[in-house]
Design an enzyme around this catalytic site. Structure first.
Site, PDB file in Angstrom:
ATOM      1  N   PRO A   1      -8.176 -31.779 -32.957  1.00 12.67           N
ATOM      2  CA  PRO A   1      -8.946 -30.939 -32.023  1.00 12.67           C
ATOM      3  C   PRO A   1      -8.132 -29.701 -31.625  1.00 12.67           C
ATOM      4  CG  PRO A   1      -8.083 -32.875 -30.903  1.00 12.67           C
ATOM      5  CD  PRO A   1      -7.750 -33.052 -32.349  1.00 12.67           C
TER       6      PRO A   1
ATOM      7  N   ASP B   1      -2.736 -28.729 -31.387  1.00 15.61           N
ATOM      8  CA  ASP B   1      -3.457 -29.986 -31.569  1.00 15.61           C
ATOM      9  C   ASP B   1      -3.519 -30.680 -30.212  1.00 15.61           C
ATOM     10  OD1 ASP B   1      -4.338 -32.538 -32.140  1.00 15.61           O
ATOM     11  OD2 ASP B   1      -3.049 -32.823 -33.891  1.00 15.61           O
ATOM     12  N   HIS B   2      -4.725 -30.750 -29.642  1.00 15.37           N
ATOM     13  CA  HIS B   2      -4.865 -31.263 -28.281  1.00 15.37           C
ATOM     14  C   HIS B   2      -4.609 -32.770 -28.179  1.00 15.37           C
ATOM     15  CE1 HIS B   2      -5.640 -30.706 -24.168  1.00 15.37           C
ATOM     16  NE2 HIS B   2      -6.609 -29.812 -24.252  1.00 15.37           N
ATOM     17  N   ARG B   3      -4.540 -33.457 -29.311  1.00 11.63           N
ATOM     18  CA  ARG B   3      -4.213 -34.880 -29.259  1.00 11.63           C
ATOM     19  C   ARG B   3      -2.794 -35.117 -28.770  1.00 11.63           C
ATOM     20  NH1 ARG B   3      -5.305 -36.599 -35.364  1.00 11.63           N
ATOM     21  NH2 ARG B   3      -3.996 -34.737 -35.572  1.00 11.63           N
TER      22      ARG B   3
END
Length: 383
Positions: A182, A355-357
């Site tokens: 994401p 990467d929002h993870r």
């Protein structure tokens, strides 16, 4: 005793290879360490070094043709040795494999015969030879058929160009990255007046071959900022977070068939001159497909700079397994406010894709703050 030499897997993603050039011909004596052939993979063209000695008794792939990894490439053995049983065995094994793979389910009638010159002409024009009817012996496509097709048919249809191995790999890699990670983006504008001045002062003392680019300085600043923010120098794994102990910066380079990302290992520990020389060398070898697989692997962060193309700002897809990538735009003249006064200054826009993870907004923002400090006061990069 004769030994089958199979198409080697020269990169971790290689599924098939194309023989660009044979350095030996049938009957030649070969020794361990000889460069038998030049092979094009999905990433680069590499020399294939053999580890056996003997005589080249059989060539299984012609120049310009491709075959799958582990298919028969050649046979090396004693001079005059009977190898018919090895050829039969190898072809039988390949036949079994091809039966399981739909893209190899072709019979003899489906083969297209074409002269080498006609094939080169078709490739240069981007023409599928399956669309051309041959007028030579047994339907062989020859030069006049290509010329006729160009005059009569090519103008009537859209041009179709087969995907290269590199383009297929890029498409697969970036699609997976975009769908699995994401993405979010952080934008910033940096005053680079001092950066321009520093580069000029450095280059005044260097030879033409040693000149330092803005990108060299940016890469050094990126690496030093990662050193201050190790929580950015990480990768996502389904089971764990990978904290990288070393800082390896990937540099996106445009090549004929797509994109290659050579890696500057331990960039935080190298001088600007070392980084500049290494980038020049790897960019040159990337464009000539002479870069080695280990030189384009294991990056922990990537920089993509389109400033030289006049692009003001843009966003990039993360180069997994990296967790972020920096997009660098061109340097532009803009009105800026300094000491409550408006003046004309030089600014550069950057975008950080994360990467929002694994990287939260506050972490990415802190990293951008440190990077901005380095670039707006670049003398600190030298110490």
């Amino acid at each position: 005793m004769a030994e089958i030499i199979s198409m080697p897997q020269l990169s971790d993603t290689m599924e098939e290879g194309t023989v660009i050039k044979w350095n030996k011909k049938i009957g030649d004596k070969v020794s361990e360490g000889d460069i038998l052939a030049e092979i094009e993979t999905d990433k680069a063209t590499q020399d294939f070094e053999i580890d056996v000695s003997g005589f080249l008794l059989f060539i299984g792939v012609k120049e310009g043709e491709k075959t799958r990894v582990n298919d028969i490439l050649a046979i090396i053995g004693d001079e005059g040795e009977d190898i018919s049983h090895l050829i039969s065995k190898s072809k039988k094994e390949e036949k079994e494999i091809k039966k399981k793979d739909k893209k190899y389910q072709k019979n003899k009638q489906d083969r297209i015969f074409i002269s080498p010159l006609a094939k080169k002409m078709a490739q240069r024009m981007g023409v599928s030879i399956s669309d051309i009817k041959g007028s030579g012996e047994d339907g062989r496509i020859v030069k006049r058929d290509i010329e006729y097709y160009e005059k009569t048919k090519l103008k009537e249809v859209n041009q179709k160009i087969a995907h290269s191995s590199m383009r297929r790999k890029i498409a697969k890699h970036l699609t997976f990255s975009k769908l699995s990670a994401p993405h979010y983006y952080l934008f910033n504008e940096i005053n680079v007046d001092k950066l321009i001045e520093l580069r000029k002062n450095l280059n005044d003392k260097l030879s033409l071959e040693e000149k330092i680019s803005f990108n060299d300085i940016i890469i050094k600043a990126v690496a030093l900022s990662l050193k201050k923010h190790p929580d950015m120098n990480i990768s996502w794994d389904e089971e764990e977070v990978i904290l990288h102990s070393q800082i390896h910066i990937g540099v996106a380079v445009a090549v004929k068939d797509g994109l290659i990302v050579p890696v500057i290992k331990n960039a935080d520990q190298k001088s600007l001159l070392q980084i500049s020389k290494e980038i020049k060398d790897k960019v040159l070898r990337s464009k000539s497909k002479k870069i080695q697989p280990e030189e384009i692997e294991n990056s922990t962060f990537t920089v993509s700079n389109l400033g030289m193309y006049g692009i003001e700002s843009f966003t990039s897809i993360i180069n997994i397994p990296n967790s972020s990538i920096l997009s660098v735009g061109s340097i532009m003249k803009r009105p800026i406010i300094k000491n409550s006064k408006i003046k004309i200054g030089s600014v550069m826009k950057i975008t950080l894709s994360c990467d929002h993870r694994i990287i939260d907004g506050a972490v990415g923002s802190s990293y951008i703050h440190s990077l901005r400090n380095f670039l707006e006061d670049p003398i600190t990069i030298l110490f």
